[in-house]
Design a protein around this motif. Structure first.
Motif, PDB file in Angstrom:
ATOM      1  N   HIS A  43       7.277  -4.083   4.717  1.00 11.08           N
ATOM      2  CA  HIS A  43       7.788  -2.894   4.037  1.00 11.08           C
ATOM      3  C   HIS A  43       7.529  -1.661   4.882  1.00 11.08           C
ATOM      4  CE1 HIS A  43       3.526  -3.014   2.871  1.00 11.08           C
ATOM      5  NE2 HIS A  43       3.618  -1.686   2.847  1.00 11.08           N
ATOM      6  N   LEU A  44       8.182  -0.573   4.498  1.00  8.42           N
ATOM      7  CA  LEU A  44       8.005   0.709   5.149  1.00  8.42           C
ATOM      8  C   LEU A  44       7.409   1.667   4.122  1.00  8.42           C
ATOM      9  CD1 LEU A  44      10.738   2.337   7.356  1.00  8.42           C
ATOM     10  CD2 LEU A  44       9.148   3.671   6.005  1.00  8.42           C
ATOM     11  N   THR A  45       6.134   1.975   4.253  1.00  6.12           N
ATOM     12  CA  THR A  45       5.424   2.792   3.269  1.00  6.12           C
ATOM     13  C   THR A  45       5.799   4.262   3.394  1.00  6.12           C
ATOM     14  OG1 THR A  45       3.539   1.272   3.283  1.00  6.12           O
ATOM     15  CG2 THR A  45       3.144   3.480   2.414  1.00  6.12           C
ATOM     16  N   LEU A  46       6.157   4.866   2.270  1.00 11.70           N
ATOM     17  CA  LEU A  46       6.393   6.304   2.205  1.00 11.70           C
ATOM     18  C   LEU A  46       5.176   7.040   1.670  1.00 11.70           C
ATOM     19  CD1 LEU A  46      10.009   6.240   0.719  1.00 11.70           C
ATOM     20  CD2 LEU A  46       9.351   6.561   3.118  1.00 11.70           C
ATOM     21  N   ALA A  47       4.477   6.440   0.724  1.00 12.14           N
ATOM     22  CA  ALA A  47       3.294   7.063   0.130  1.00 12.14           C
ATOM     23  C   ALA A  47       2.326   5.972  -0.303  1.00 12.14           C
ATOM     24  CB  ALA A  47       3.690   7.915  -1.074  1.00 12.14           C
ATOM     25  N   PHE A  48       1.057   6.152   0.040  1.00  9.51           N
ATOM     26  CA  PHE A  48       0.008   5.230  -0.398  1.00  9.51           C
ATOM     27  C   PHE A  48      -0.832   5.934  -1.450  1.00  9.51           C
ATOM     28  CE2 PHE A  48      -4.413   3.574   0.236  1.00  9.51           C
ATOM     29  CZ  PHE A  48      -4.194   2.367  -0.421  1.00  9.51           C
ATOM     30  N   ILE A  49      -0.997   5.283  -2.598  1.00  7.19           N
ATOM     31  CA  ILE A  49      -1.748   5.841  -3.726  1.00  7.19           C
ATOM     32  C   ILE A  49      -2.906   4.883  -4.002  1.00  7.19           C
ATOM     33  CG2 ILE A  49      -1.583   6.677  -6.100  1.00  7.19           C
ATOM     34  CD1 ILE A  49       1.537   6.674  -5.631  1.00  7.19           C
ATOM     35  N   GLU A  54      -2.939   4.161 -14.830  1.00  5.85           N
ATOM     36  CA  GLU A  54      -1.727   3.709 -15.517  1.00  5.85           C
ATOM     37  C   GLU A  54      -1.048   4.808 -16.309  1.00  5.85           C
ATOM     38  OE1 GLU A  54      -1.368  -0.122 -17.235  1.00  5.85           O
ATOM     39  OE2 GLU A  54      -2.978  -0.929 -15.987  1.00  5.85           O
ATOM     40  N   TRP A  55      -1.808   5.720 -16.908  1.00  2.61           N
ATOM     41  CA  TRP A  55      -1.190   6.774 -17.707  1.00  2.61           C
ATOM     42  C   TRP A  55      -0.463   7.799 -16.844  1.00  2.61           C
ATOM     43  CZ3 TRP A  55      -2.802  11.922 -17.503  1.00  2.61           C
ATOM     44  CH2 TRP A  55      -4.002  12.159 -16.848  1.00  2.61           C
ATOM     45  N   ARG A  56      -0.701   7.770 -15.508  1.00  2.00           N
ATOM     46  CA  ARG A  56       0.012   8.674 -14.600  1.00  2.00           C
ATOM     47  C   ARG A  56       1.291   8.030 -14.043  1.00  2.00           C
ATOM     48  NH1 ARG A  56      -3.424  12.959 -13.699  1.00  2.00           N
ATOM     49  NH2 ARG A  56      -5.650  12.541 -13.805  1.00  2.00           N
ATOM     50  N   ARG A 114       5.245  11.852  -2.022  1.00  2.00           N
ATOM     51  CA  ARG A 114       3.825  12.202  -2.021  1.00  2.00           C
ATOM     52  C   ARG A 114       3.574  13.400  -2.935  1.00  2.00           C
ATOM     53  NH1 ARG A 114       1.636  11.407   4.210  1.00  2.00           N
ATOM     54  NH2 ARG A 114       2.140   9.199   4.362  1.00  2.00           N
ATOM     55  N   ALA A 115       4.471  14.386  -2.870  1.00  2.68           N
ATOM     56  CA  ALA A 115       4.332  15.563  -3.733  1.00  2.68           C
ATOM     57  C   ALA A 115       4.468  15.175  -5.205  1.00  2.68           C
ATOM     58  CB  ALA A 115       5.376  16.611  -3.357  1.00  2.68           C
ATOM     59  N   LEU A 116       5.426  14.298  -5.521  1.00  8.83           N
ATOM     60  CA  LEU A 116       5.603  13.866  -6.912  1.00  8.83           C
ATOM     61  C   LEU A 116       4.372  13.122  -7.422  1.00  8.83           C
ATOM     62  CD1 LEU A 116       9.292  12.574  -6.779  1.00  8.83           C
ATOM     63  CD2 LEU A 116       8.467  14.723  -7.742  1.00  8.83           C
ATOM     64  N   ALA A 117       3.815  12.263  -6.600  1.00  5.64           N
ATOM     65  CA  ALA A 117       2.619  11.525  -7.011  1.00  5.64           C
ATOM     66  C   ALA A 117       1.455  12.483  -7.232  1.00  5.64           C
ATOM     67  CB  ALA A 117       2.265  10.462  -5.968  1.00  5.64           C
ATOM     68  N   SER A 118       1.331  13.444  -6.349  1.00  7.92           N
ATOM     69  CA  SER A 118       0.262  14.424  -6.481  1.00  7.92           C
ATOM     70  C   SER A 118       0.434  15.255  -7.754  1.00  7.92           C
ATOM     71  CB  SER A 118       0.252  15.332  -5.249  1.00  7.92           C
ATOM     72  OG  SER A 118      -0.819  16.223  -5.309  1.00  7.92           O
ATOM     73  N   ARG A 119       1.675  15.671  -8.047  1.00  9.77           N
ATOM     74  CA  ARG A 119       1.937  16.438  -9.273  1.00  9.77           C
ATOM     75  C   ARG A 119       1.678  15.600 -10.527  1.00  9.77           C
ATOM     76  NH1 ARG A 119       6.891  19.740  -7.036  1.00  9.77           N
ATOM     77  NH2 ARG A 119       7.154  17.820  -6.161  1.00  9.77           N
ATOM     78  N   ALA A 120       1.840  14.289 -10.411  1.00  7.28           N
ATOM     79  CA  ALA A 120       1.547  13.407 -11.551  1.00  7.28           C
ATOM     80  C   ALA A 120       0.042  13.216 -11.724  1.00  7.28           C
ATOM     81  CB  ALA A 120       2.237  12.056 -11.370  1.00  7.28           C
ATOM     82  N   ALA A 122      -2.046  11.902  -9.297  1.00  7.02           N
ATOM     83  CA  ALA A 122      -2.592  10.792  -8.499  1.00  7.02           C
ATOM     84  C   ALA A 122      -3.102  11.327  -7.164  1.00  7.02           C
ATOM     85  CB  ALA A 122      -1.523   9.732  -8.269  1.00  7.02           C
ATOM     86  N   ARG A 123      -4.160  10.727  -6.669  1.00  6.81           N
ATOM     87  CA  ARG A 123      -4.652  11.057  -5.328  1.00  6.81           C
ATOM     88  C   ARG A 123      -3.808  10.272  -4.331  1.00  6.81           C
ATOM     89  NH1 ARG A 123      -8.124   8.891  -1.700  1.00  6.81           N
ATOM     90  NH2 ARG A 123      -8.841   7.262  -3.098  1.00  6.81           N
TER      91      ARG A 123
END
Length: 194
Positions: A43-49, A54-56, A114-120, A122-123
């Motif tokens: 795979h080609l990773t765009l964002a690693f969390i 789960e609630w995020r 990455r920005a969307l995950a951060s706004r949700a 998530a680190r």
């Protein structure tokens, strides 16, 4: 949960990559064994969390839908190879993404997700984005791998249209030989319509 957002190459590209790697893997492992990526894990990773609570997950999925709807599909292919952190002391061997426009678009996708995950809430791993598909890991210590990168550098796959991105959970130690088991949690389609 441990998760990542990634582009998955289609089956025919995975088969092409595997056909290219098979004889080289045999020759390389006879001298210096590496841990090769299983075909279903390419795979080609765009964002690693590293830890997505789960609630995020639902807010990330929802905001990802709006972002994906604004993205056009992208034609991709893999060509060449490299090593992280460098060929002189490598821990990872990788297949390169071909084309500057493709790399630029993937970087924009990575930045967006990455920005969307951060706004949700998530680190998100902040490592500098470099588009690639990991094909092998050293299994611990760094190794000189210039000769391996040269042997992989003639790689060239056919092209494919990347029109979707996946949120994938990685369940460590649950796959064959204690490798991770991947679970697709959500798929965002790129329509470019909004």
């Amino acid at each position: 949960m441990r998760a990542f957002i990634a582009v998955l190459p289609p089956e025919e590209v995975v088969e092409s990559l595997e056909s290219f790697l098979a004889p080289r893997r045999t020759a390389i492992d006879a001298i210096d064994p590496w841990r090769w990526t299983r075909p279903e894990h390419l795979h080609l990773t765009l964002a690693f969390i590293p830890d997505l609570e789960e609630w995020r997950e639902e807010p990330l999925i929802e905001s990802g839908m709006a972002f994906a709807a604004r993205q056009d599909p992208l034609t991709l292919s893999l060509a060449g190879a490299g090593a992280f952190p460098d060929p002189g002391a490598a821990r990872i061997l990788w297949a390169a993404v071909e084309g500057e426009e493709q790399k630029s678009t993937l970087a924009a996708w990575a930045k967006g997700f990455r920005a969307l995950a951060s706004r949700a809430g998530a680190r998100v791993d902040g490592t500098r984005f470099s588009p690639h598909v990991t094909v092998a890991r050293s299994g611990g210590r760094p190794r000189a791998a210039g000769h391996l990168v040269q042997s992989l550098d003639t790689l060239h796959t056919g092209s494919w249209v990347a029109d979707e991105v996946h949120l994938i959970a990685s369940h460590l130690g649950e796959g064959p030989r204690r490798t991770p088991r991947y679970e697709i949690r959500h798929t965002w389609g790129f329509t470019g319509r909004s």
